[in-house]
Design a protein around this motif. Structure first.
Motif, PDB file in Angstrom:
ATOM      1  N   HIS A  77       0.845  -1.268   0.031  1.00 48.80           N
ATOM      2  CA  HIS A  77       0.059   0.026  -0.070  1.00 48.80           C
ATOM      3  C   HIS A  77       0.776   1.266   0.010  1.00 48.80           C
ATOM      4  N   ASP A  97       1.253   3.942   1.807  1.00 50.62           N
ATOM      5  CA  ASP A  97       2.011   4.220   3.190  1.00 50.62           C
ATOM      6  C   ASP A  97       2.825   3.280   3.734  1.00 50.62           C
ATOM      7  N   ASP A  98       2.847   2.169   3.230  1.00 46.48           N
ATOM      8  CA  ASP A  98       3.993   1.155   3.819  1.00 46.48           C
ATOM      9  C   ASP A  98       5.349   1.416   4.027  1.00 46.48           C
ATOM     10  N   TYR A 111       8.350  -5.708   3.645  1.00 48.68           N
ATOM     11  CA  TYR A 111       7.675  -6.526   4.770  1.00 48.68           C
ATOM     12  C   TYR A 111       8.484  -7.677   5.067  1.00 48.68           C
ATOM     13  N   HIS A 153       0.266  -7.484   3.214  1.00 45.58           N
ATOM     14  CA  HIS A 153       1.523  -7.441   3.816  1.00 45.58           C
ATOM     15  C   HIS A 153       2.286  -8.747   3.640  1.00 45.58           C
TER      16      HIS A 153
HETATM   17 ZN   LIG Z   1      -0.222  -1.632   4.197  1.00 44.98          ZN
END
Ligand SMILES: [Zn+2]
Length: 315
Positions: A55, A57-58, A154, A166
């Motif tokens: 996403h 903003d990650d 991640y 994620h």
């Molecule tokens: Zn995210």
């Protein structure tokens, strides 16, 4: 040395490292994190990074400071966004939310100094319904085509991650990075002119408990990281949140001195000290102002190669 005596007798094999958990037998839960500080002289010139996020903003939240530091130290890089970001943020409906997040993401890439923002457009919140092998194949193609040396994503081994976007992204990247350098996987790529090319360094970040062996000092890049996070106005914890808080307080005839006197200062201060407060917590734990923690996995063979280089003798 006597003629015919075995050369190995005089040599001591290197002590194996137990610091990486890279999946090649190096295992340890107790590791002393390496503090990665800012380096001068562009030591990473010529290297390419891929910052990969489900996403928009990650990466800005969890690795924005490290990406800025890497670019400052000579890397070039790309932002790869996996989902279509259709399920989070403000807008009149899915279509507008997607468009606004896409524009924010392009601005995020620009503020981080990256060359391009690439969108793979998987279904937001539902990536676990998609065949991971198809996701992996696209990533292998990108790693080879863009000549990616380092990935940030991640942690596929972090605990308690509940968002499928994620953990699916993390797992797809993990194995794509492992096979992108192999000669038998996706041979049609080579017919099209690509060559095997694998990322050799991984910076894994996590939302839950993870094995941290690298702490990146982002103190010099914190204000820039704030600026990157401010680009995510449609979703994420930053954007115009500080200004909205300032307005809410003003309606009650109050103000927070920390937020300053303008909407802009309110957004920046709120982001720096509240939205990204984990950076301050992680920094203080290591005597730094601001820091981002990672599970870092470096090149596998370096100990052995160094040993051969140092110890190989003429026949
Ligand atoms: Zn995210």
């Amino acid at each position: 040395m006597l003629a015919g005596a075995p050369a190995v007798a005089a040599q001591t094999p290197p002590v194996p490292r137990e610091v990486e958990n890279g999946g090649t037998g190096s295992v340890a839960y107790q590791v002393k994190p390496v503090i990665e500080r800012r380096q001068s002289g562009k030591p990473h010139r010529g290297k390419v990074l891929a910052a990969i996020q489900p996403h928009c903003d990650d990466i800005p939240i969890f690795a924005g400071g490290t990406v800025l530091k890497m670019i400052d130290e000579g890397y070039s890089g790309y932002l790869i966004t996996m989902s279509d970001d259709s399920m989070a943020g403000s807008g009149s409906g899915h279509g507008e939310v997607v468009l606004k997040n896409e524009k924010d993401t392009i601005e995020v890439a620009k503020r981080m100094g990256l060359k391009d923002a690439i969108f793979l457009n998987y279904p937001n919140h539902n990536m676990d319904a998609w065949p991971i092998i198809e996701i992996r194949a696209r990533l292998v193609f990108l790693f080879r085509a863009l000549q990616v040396d380092t990935v940030l994503v991640y942690d596929p081994s972090a605990l308690y991650e509940r968002n499928p976007d994620h953990y699916v992204t993390a797992r797809a990247v993990e194995w794509a990075a492992a096979i992108a350098g192999a000669q038998w996987d996706y041979p049609e790529h080579f017919k099209a002119g690509l060559k095997p090319h694998a990322p050799r360094e991984r910076y894994y970040f996590g939302r839950g408990p993870q094995l941290v062996n690298r702490v990146v000092d982002i103190s010099d890049f914190m204000d820039q990281k704030v600026n990157v996070n401010l680009a995510n106005v449609t979703q994420g914890p930053s954007g115009n949140t500080g200004a909205r808080l300032r307005k809410r307080l003003a309606d009650k005839k109050k103000r927070l001195p920390l937020l300053g006197d303008t909407d802009d200062s309110a957004n920046r201060q709120y982001t720096k000290y509240f939205a990204l407060s984990r950076d301050r917590v992680h920094g203080q734990a290591h005597g730094l102002q601001f820091a981002e923690p990672f599970h870092y996995i470096g090149p596998d063979e370096s100990d052995f190669d160094a040993y051969v280089e140092k110890n190989a003798v003429p026949l």
